[in-house]
Design a protein around this motif. Structure first.
Motif, PDB file in Angstrom:
ATOM      1  N   LYS A 148       0.830  -1.209   0.000  1.00  0.00           N
ATOM      2  CA  LYS A 148       0.000   0.000   0.000  1.00  0.00           C
ATOM      3  C   LYS A 148       0.861   1.255   0.000  1.00  0.00           C
ATOM      4  O   LYS A 148       0.522   2.244  -0.659  1.00  0.00           O
ATOM      5  N   LEU A 167       0.823   4.088  -2.829  1.00  0.00           N
ATOM      6  CA  LEU A 167       0.626   5.484  -2.454  1.00  0.00           C
ATOM      7  C   LEU A 167       1.723   6.361  -3.055  1.00  0.00           C
ATOM      8  O   LEU A 167       1.442   7.425  -3.612  1.00  0.00           O
ATOM      9  N   LYS A 223       1.235   9.306  -5.794  1.00  0.00           N
ATOM     10  CA  LYS A 223       1.714  10.648  -5.494  1.00  0.00           C
ATOM     11  C   LYS A 223       2.616  11.159  -6.612  1.00  0.00           C
ATOM     12  O   LYS A 223       2.625  12.345  -6.927  1.00  0.00           O
TER      13      LYS A 223
END
Length: 98
Positions: free
Chosen positions: A79, A83, A87
């Protein structure tokens, strides 16, 4: 789906030393309160036992707990990587106020 883990509102203090100290003080003074202090200690130990027996995962073996922990760490790592990937796509750039 993961089971919901109950959140403890306030931290319980399971330090037995103050109560044991009180028991020893009562024994040194030959106080009649020794039985009362011993009952406090017994109650505190029973509360700790109940808290431990209600902990999630207490019914699993250490090997199963290690396996579950390893799986959860891998999920967190995956995860975090996702992420970071999202981003870096710059879709979430927020314009800075001038």
């Amino acid at each position: 789906m993961a089971a919901a883990v109950p959140v403890v509102e306030e931290a319980e203090d399971y330090s037995f030393l103050p109560i044991i100290h009180d028991v020893i003080k009562c024994m040194d003074k030959d106080s009649p309160d020794v039985h009362q202090e011993l009952n406090k200690l017994k109650t505190k130990i029973q509360e700790a036992r109940e808290q431990i027996s209600s902990m999630p995962g207490i019914d699993m073996s250490p090997a199963v707990q290690e396996s579950k922990l390893r799986t959860l760490r891998e999920q967190v790592q995956t995860k975090n990587q996702l992420l970071q990937k999202y981003k870096s796509l710059c879709m979430f750039d927020i314009p800075k106020p001038s």
